[in-house]
Design an enzyme around this catalytic site. Structure first.
Site, PDB file in Angstrom:
ATOM      1  N   ILE A 105      -3.414  -7.251   9.048  1.00 25.57           N
ATOM      2  CA  ILE A 105      -2.859  -5.918   8.140  1.00 25.57           C
ATOM      3  C   ILE A 105      -3.879  -5.396   7.238  1.00 25.57           C
ATOM      4  O   ILE A 105      -3.778  -6.085   6.089  1.00 25.57           O
ATOM      5  CB  ILE A 105      -1.457  -6.235   7.765  1.00 25.57           C
ATOM      6  CG1 ILE A 105      -0.538  -6.980   8.879  1.00 25.57           C
ATOM      7  CG2 ILE A 105      -0.674  -5.059   7.030  1.00 25.57           C
ATOM      8  CD1 ILE A 105       0.794  -7.480   8.396  1.00 25.57           C
ATOM      9  N   TYR A 115       4.721 -12.964   4.211  1.00 24.60           N
ATOM     10  CA  TYR A 115       3.741 -12.106   3.485  1.00 24.60           C
ATOM     11  C   TYR A 115       3.490 -12.972   2.213  1.00 24.60           C
ATOM     12  O   TYR A 115       4.269 -13.478   1.199  1.00 24.60           O
ATOM     13  CB  TYR A 115       4.374 -11.004   2.947  1.00 24.60           C
ATOM     14  CG  TYR A 115       3.489  -9.926   2.226  1.00 24.60           C
ATOM     15  CD1 TYR A 115       1.901 -10.275   2.141  1.00 24.60           C
ATOM     16  CD2 TYR A 115       3.641  -8.896   1.628  1.00 24.60           C
ATOM     17  CE1 TYR A 115       1.024  -9.311   1.619  1.00 24.60           C
ATOM     18  CE2 TYR A 115       2.908  -7.715   0.949  1.00 24.60           C
ATOM     19  CZ  TYR A 115       1.195  -7.994   1.009  1.00 24.60           C
ATOM     20  OH  TYR A 115       0.620  -7.389   0.402  1.00 24.60           O
ATOM     21  N   THR A 170       0.853  -1.354   0.010  1.00 23.92           N
ATOM     22  CA  THR A 170      -0.124  -0.040   0.074  1.00 23.92           C
ATOM     23  C   THR A 170       0.683   1.195  -0.012  1.00 23.92           C
ATOM     24  O   THR A 170       0.379   2.272  -0.329  1.00 23.92           O
ATOM     25  CB  THR A 170      -0.932  -0.013   1.129  1.00 23.92           C
ATOM     26  OG1 THR A 170      -1.569  -1.258   1.354  1.00 23.92           O
ATOM     27  CG2 THR A 170      -1.952   0.975   1.260  1.00 23.92           C
ATOM     28  N   LYS A 222       1.183 -12.779   7.044  1.00 20.88           N
ATOM     29  CA  LYS A 222       0.334 -12.168   6.526  1.00 20.88           C
ATOM     30  C   LYS A 222      -0.413 -12.688   5.605  1.00 20.88           C
ATOM     31  O   LYS A 222      -0.043 -13.198   4.352  1.00 20.88           O
ATOM     32  CB  LYS A 222       0.654 -10.780   6.075  1.00 20.88           C
ATOM     33  CG  LYS A 222      -0.450 -10.124   5.276  1.00 20.88           C
ATOM     34  CD  LYS A 222      -0.019  -8.662   4.684  1.00 20.88           C
ATOM     35  CE  LYS A 222      -1.308  -7.895   4.028  1.00 20.88           C
ATOM     36  NZ  LYS A 222      -0.847  -6.544   3.431  1.00 20.88           N
TER      37      LYS A 222
END
Length: 285
Positions: free
Chosen positions: A201, A133, A46, A161
């Site tokens: 998250i 991730y 992001t 995540k």
């Protein structure tokens, strides 16, 4: 005990006339700290790190750390050249960050054995905790369950995540108990927490972060009806913020609130006019 629980915000990188807007970035960090989030992610997807020069990345991280104070900050780390990623980790080893959010090497699409070697090598090199991730949508390769369970044995790999979209994998990791499972697909926040996940998250938590914190607290304390009610009110916002490539919709919503300018770096583009209007309606609802 790992710290990777609660609502974490993967902070956008605001721009003004093409340059990083550090004043706006500081304001965002203060907003999320005051809303009671558990932590922040700097230079995650992001935050558009691929569009930032190395010096800009360092400056963004420094601003977030300076404004965050005691609030823990994860740092996104990605790449497909092991030595270069190790060099970045060596730099981060000397900075007071809470941990590293590391994705699989993009474009290469290694085997599962290659992924185990990659993450193990980086975790060995790091002096910080590692959050895996798992985002096959961007890397082109999924971390299979057996791979995740193998990596869970590493003492510095503490959380994941989870953007796999595979309910069976999410549940198996929660039941295994060695990795803290953070929802990475915002729409799966409620079910992940109800199954025993530790948090999220969530890019959507840029907008009305206090509601996301309230949702987490309600579910953590067993108030399922209240948590469900909060989640249902958030669903339209989550769906809108995920309707076009991230972080275009998030930046459009923050711009409508007067928090940042609605700027992204090419090849990213602003959210469409139709979606921007929908977001303006949702953030005032």
């Amino acid at each position: 005990m790992s710290i990777f629980s609660g609502i974490w915000v993967p902070v956008v990188t605001p721009f003004a006339d093409g340059a990083v807007d550090h004043a706006a970035l500081r304001s965002l960090v203060r907003l999320y700290a005051e809303a009671g989030v558990a932590g922040l992610v700097a230079l995650g997807t992001t935050g558009e790190p691929a569009a930032l020069e190395a010096a800009e990345q360092d400056a963004v991280l420094a601003t977030i750390l300076a404004e965050a104070g005691a609030l823990p900050v994860l740092v996104g780390v990605s790449g497909n050249h092991v030595a270069s990623v190790q060099a970045r980790i060596a730099e981060l080893n000397e900075i007071p960050v809470a941990g590293l959010l590391i994705s699989a090497p993009y474009y290469i699409r290694p085997s599962q054995a290659g992924l185990i070697e990659y993450f193990t090598t980086l975790a060995d090199f790091s002096r910080k905790p590692v959050v895996l991730y798992d985002i096959p949508y961007r890397t082109g390769v999924r971390l299979e369950l057996e791979t995740l369970l193998t990596l869970a044995a590493h003492p510095r790999i503490q959380a994941v995540k989870d953007c796999s979209g595979a309910l069976d994998t999410t549940l198996a990791l929660i039941l295994d108990g060695r990795l803290q499972v953070l929802a990475g697909d915002d729409i799966n926040l409620y079910n992940t927490l109800c199954m025993g996940g530790t948090g999220a998250i969530a890019a959507s938590a840029h907008v009305h972060p206090e509601r996301f914190v309230s949702l987490y607290c309600a579910l953590r304390e067993g108030r399922l009806d209240e948590g469900r009610r909060i989640f249902h009110t958030l669903v339209p916002l989550i769906q809108a913020l995920c309707a076009e490539p991230n972080p275009g919709p998030v930046k459009a919503a923050l711009a409508a609130q007067g928090m940042i300018g609605n700027e992204l770096r090419a090849p990213m583009t602003r959210a469409s006019g139709v979606l921007s209007e929908r977001l303006r309606h949702l953030i005032t609802a």
